[in-house]
Design a protein around this motif. Structure first.
Motif, PDB file in Angstrom:
ATOM      1  N   ARG A   1      42.876  26.726 -12.314  1.00 42.24           N
ATOM      2  CA  ARG A   1      43.481  25.668 -11.505  1.00 42.24           C
ATOM      3  C   ARG A   1      44.137  26.285 -10.283  1.00 42.24           C
ATOM      4  O   ARG A   1      44.689  27.375 -10.344  1.00 42.24           O
ATOM      5  CB  ARG A   1      44.525  24.914 -12.318  1.00 42.24           C
ATOM      6  CG  ARG A   1      45.235  23.823 -11.540  1.00 42.24           C
ATOM      7  CD  ARG A   1      46.093  22.942 -12.421  1.00 42.24           C
ATOM      8  NE  ARG A   1      47.108  23.671 -13.122  1.00 42.24           N
ATOM      9  CZ  ARG A   1      48.384  23.332 -13.170  1.00 42.24           C
ATOM     10  NH1 ARG A   1      48.807  22.258 -12.532  1.00 42.24           N
ATOM     11  NH2 ARG A   1      49.243  24.034 -13.847  1.00 42.24           N
TER      12      ARG A   1
ATOM     13  N   TYR B   1      56.200  27.067 -19.324  1.00 42.50           N
ATOM     14  CA  TYR B   1      54.931  26.643 -19.901  1.00 42.50           C
ATOM     15  C   TYR B   1      54.697  27.370 -21.218  1.00 42.50           C
ATOM     16  O   TYR B   1      55.106  28.522 -21.390  1.00 42.50           O
ATOM     17  CB  TYR B   1      53.756  26.995 -18.973  1.00 42.50           C
ATOM     18  CG  TYR B   1      53.767  26.306 -17.640  1.00 42.50           C
ATOM     19  CD1 TYR B   1      53.403  24.975 -17.513  1.00 42.50           C
ATOM     20  CD2 TYR B   1      54.112  27.002 -16.488  1.00 42.50           C
ATOM     21  CE1 TYR B   1      53.386  24.356 -16.273  1.00 42.50           C
ATOM     22  CE2 TYR B   1      54.097  26.386 -15.249  1.00 42.50           C
ATOM     23  CZ  TYR B   1      53.729  25.069 -15.154  1.00 42.50           C
ATOM     24  OH  TYR B   1      53.714  24.451 -13.924  1.00 42.50           O
TER      25      TYR B   1
ATOM     26  N   VAL C   1      45.066  27.972 -16.774  1.00 37.19           N
ATOM     27  CA  VAL C   1      44.668  26.804 -17.551  1.00 37.19           C
ATOM     28  C   VAL C   1      44.587  25.582 -16.645  1.00 37.19           C
ATOM     29  O   VAL C   1      45.223  25.533 -15.599  1.00 37.19           O
ATOM     30  CB  VAL C   1      45.649  26.514 -18.722  1.00 37.19           C
ATOM     31  CG1 VAL C   1      45.660  27.647 -19.736  1.00 37.19           C
ATOM     32  CG2 VAL C   1      47.048  26.238 -18.216  1.00 37.19           C
ATOM     33  N   GLU C   2      43.812  24.611 -17.066  1.00 31.56           N
ATOM     34  CA  GLU C   2      43.769  23.343 -16.357  1.00 31.56           C
ATOM     35  C   GLU C   2      45.059  22.591 -16.633  1.00 31.56           C
ATOM     36  O   GLU C   2      45.756  22.864 -17.615  1.00 31.56           O
ATOM     37  CB  GLU C   2      42.553  22.537 -16.817  1.00 31.56           C
ATOM     38  CG  GLU C   2      41.252  23.206 -16.431  1.00 31.56           C
ATOM     39  CD  GLU C   2      40.035  22.489 -16.976  1.00 31.56           C
ATOM     40  OE1 GLU C   2      40.182  21.482 -17.700  1.00 31.56           O
ATOM     41  OE2 GLU C   2      38.921  22.951 -16.684  1.00 31.56           O
ATOM     42  N   TYR C   3      45.391  21.635 -15.786  1.00 29.58           N
ATOM     43  CA  TYR C   3      46.616  20.862 -15.951  1.00 29.58           C
ATOM     44  C   TYR C   3      46.643  20.187 -17.320  1.00 29.58           C
ATOM     45  O   TYR C   3      45.664  19.584 -17.753  1.00 29.58           O
ATOM     46  CB  TYR C   3      46.732  19.799 -14.863  1.00 29.58           C
ATOM     47  CG  TYR C   3      47.880  18.857 -15.100  1.00 29.58           C
ATOM     48  CD1 TYR C   3      49.183  19.243 -14.821  1.00 29.58           C
ATOM     49  CD2 TYR C   3      47.669  17.596 -15.640  1.00 29.58           C
ATOM     50  CE1 TYR C   3      50.249  18.390 -15.057  1.00 29.58           C
ATOM     51  CE2 TYR C   3      48.725  16.731 -15.871  1.00 29.58           C
ATOM     52  CZ  TYR C   3      50.014  17.140 -15.582  1.00 29.58           C
ATOM     53  OH  TYR C   3      51.066  16.302 -15.829  1.00 29.58           O
ATOM     54  N   ASN C   4      47.796  20.311 -17.988  1.00 29.55           N
ATOM     55  CA  ASN C   4      48.017  19.658 -19.274  1.00 29.55           C
ATOM     56  C   ASN C   4      49.509  19.375 -19.385  1.00 29.55           C
ATOM     57  O   ASN C   4      50.303  20.301 -19.536  1.00 29.55           O
ATOM     58  CB  ASN C   4      47.547  20.557 -20.419  1.00 29.55           C
ATOM     59  CG  ASN C   4      47.797  19.944 -21.778  1.00 29.55           C
ATOM     60  OD1 ASN C   4      48.428  18.901 -21.915  1.00 29.55           O
ATOM     61  ND2 ASN C   4      47.307  20.610 -22.811  1.00 29.55           N
ATOM     62  N   LYS C   5      49.893  18.113 -19.300  1.00 32.19           N
ATOM     63  CA  LYS C   5      51.317  17.767 -19.324  1.00 32.19           C
ATOM     64  C   LYS C   5      51.997  18.221 -20.608  1.00 32.19           C
ATOM     65  O   LYS C   5      53.201  18.453 -20.632  1.00 32.19           O
ATOM     66  CB  LYS C   5      51.523  16.275 -19.091  1.00 32.19           C
ATOM     67  CG  LYS C   5      51.060  15.391 -20.216  1.00 32.19           C
ATOM     68  CD  LYS C   5      51.336  13.932 -19.914  1.00 32.19           C
ATOM     69  CE  LYS C   5      50.885  13.077 -21.097  1.00 32.19           C
ATOM     70  NZ  LYS C   5      51.205  11.693 -20.917  1.00 32.19           N
ATOM     71  N   ASN C   6      51.245  18.399 -21.696  1.00 30.99           N
ATOM     72  CA  ASN C   6      51.823  18.842 -22.967  1.00 30.99           C
ATOM     73  C   ASN C   6      52.145  20.336 -22.978  1.00 30.99           C
ATOM     74  O   ASN C   6      52.785  20.814 -23.914  1.00 30.99           O
ATOM     75  CB  ASN C   6      50.893  18.491 -24.124  1.00 30.99           C
ATOM     76  CG  ASN C   6      50.743  16.995 -24.286  1.00 30.99           C
ATOM     77  OD1 ASN C   6      51.714  16.252 -24.159  1.00 30.99           O
ATOM     78  ND2 ASN C   6      49.524  16.545 -24.527  1.00 30.99           N
ATOM     79  N   ASP C   7      51.694  21.066 -21.966  1.00 26.50           N
ATOM     80  CA  ASP C   7      51.984  22.496 -21.881  1.00 26.50           C
ATOM     81  C   ASP C   7      53.366  22.754 -21.278  1.00 26.50           C
ATOM     82  O   ASP C   7      53.911  23.836 -21.420  1.00 26.50           O
ATOM     83  CB  ASP C   7      50.900  23.201 -21.057  1.00 26.50           C
ATOM     84  CG  ASP C   7      50.992  24.712 -21.138  1.00 26.50           C
ATOM     85  OD1 ASP C   7      51.206  25.239 -22.246  1.00 26.50           O
ATOM     86  OD2 ASP C   7      50.859  25.360 -20.093  1.00 26.50           O
ATOM     87  N   TYR C   8      53.940  21.754 -20.623  1.00 26.98           N
ATOM     88  CA  TYR C   8      55.241  21.911 -19.960  1.00 26.98           C
ATOM     89  C   TYR C   8      56.376  21.946 -20.976  1.00 26.98           C
ATOM     90  O   TYR C   8      56.378  21.169 -21.935  1.00 26.98           O
ATOM     91  CB  TYR C   8      55.495  20.753 -18.992  1.00 26.98           C
ATOM     92  CG  TYR C   8      54.745  20.851 -17.700  1.00 26.98           C
ATOM     93  CD1 TYR C   8      55.407  21.137 -16.522  1.00 26.98           C
ATOM     94  CD2 TYR C   8      53.376  20.637 -17.645  1.00 26.98           C
ATOM     95  CE1 TYR C   8      54.725  21.216 -15.312  1.00 26.98           C
ATOM     96  CE2 TYR C   8      52.683  20.717 -16.452  1.00 26.98           C
ATOM     97  CZ  TYR C   8      53.370  21.004 -15.295  1.00 26.98           C
ATOM     98  OH  TYR C   8      52.679  21.081 -14.112  1.00 26.98           O
TER      99      TYR C   8
ATOM    100  N   LYS D   1      51.452  27.889 -22.427  1.00 22.59           N
ATOM    101  CA  LYS D   1      50.225  28.694 -22.269  1.00 22.59           C
ATOM    102  C   LYS D   1      49.949  29.108 -20.828  1.00 22.59           C
ATOM    103  O   LYS D   1      49.267  30.092 -20.581  1.00 22.59           O
ATOM    104  CB  LYS D   1      49.016  27.913 -22.781  1.00 22.59           C
ATOM    105  CG  LYS D   1      49.054  27.629 -24.259  1.00 22.59           C
ATOM    106  CD  LYS D   1      47.828  26.863 -24.688  1.00 22.59           C
ATOM    107  CE  LYS D   1      47.887  26.555 -26.180  1.00 22.59           C
ATOM    108  NZ  LYS D   1      46.762  25.738 -26.614  1.00 22.59           N
ATOM    109  N   ASN D   2      50.424  28.336 -19.882  1.00 23.63           N
ATOM    110  CA  ASN D   2      50.105  28.542 -18.471  1.00 23.63           C
ATOM    111  C   ASN D   2      50.705  29.837 -17.925  1.00 23.63           C
ATOM    112  O   ASN D   2      51.887  30.107 -18.103  1.00 23.63           O
ATOM    113  CB  ASN D   2      50.649  27.347 -17.682  1.00 23.63           C
ATOM    114  CG  ASN D   2      50.205  27.350 -16.241  1.00 23.63           C
ATOM    115  OD1 ASN D   2      49.026  27.241 -15.947  1.00 23.63           O
ATOM    116  ND2 ASN D   2      51.157  27.469 -15.338  1.00 23.63           N
TER     117      ASN D   2
END
Length: 132
Positions: free
Chosen positions: A34, A52, A113-120, A54-55
């Motif tokens: 990303r 994050y 990683v691609e955007y994932n609101k659950n990673d925040y 994973k990010n």
């Protein structure tokens, strides 16, 4: 666990103008999934204020300058980014905040990683718990 660090990028000097670049895991420690940028930040505002799960990120000041405050839950370090031939690598599970944006600054961020609101991780107490 990896630590945040400044990474110098290749710099090709030319009287017509300089050139710098990065290519996935040749200069930065991950494959890019990303890319996004932050611009037109009003005076006194900040970005970030989260971590994050994973990010991982690589942050560059393409134009202007700004500060990135990195917090590991015990200690905070401030990195001033103001040149386009180096950037800041931020591993997962580090709280980050970006502030002190100069006029017309442009922050380029690439992540693994691609955007994932659950990673925040938006709650600092939760962040401290996950760091243990």
């Amino acid at each position: 666990m990896q630590k945040p660090q400044i990474i110098d990028l290749p710099k090709i000097l030319d009287k017509r103008g300089n050139l710098s670049f990065f290519e996935n895991d040749n200069q930065i420690p991950f494959r890019i999934k990303r890319t996004y940028w932050i611009y037109d930040v009003p005076g006194g505002e900040f970005r970030g204020g989260h971590a994050y799960k994973k990010n991982e990120e690589f942050i560059i000041a393409l134009s202007g300058s700004f500060d990135v405050i990195i917090d590991d839950g015990k200690e905070k370090n401030t990195y001033n980014l103001n040149r386009s031939y180096y950037g800041l690598y931020v591993p997962k599970l580090y709280w980050r905040e970006i502030n002190n944006f100069s006029t017309n600054s442009l922050a380029l961020i690439v992540s693994n990683v691609e955007y994932n609101k659950n990673d925040y991780i938006l709650n600092y107490t939760e962040f401290l718990s996950l760091r243990k």
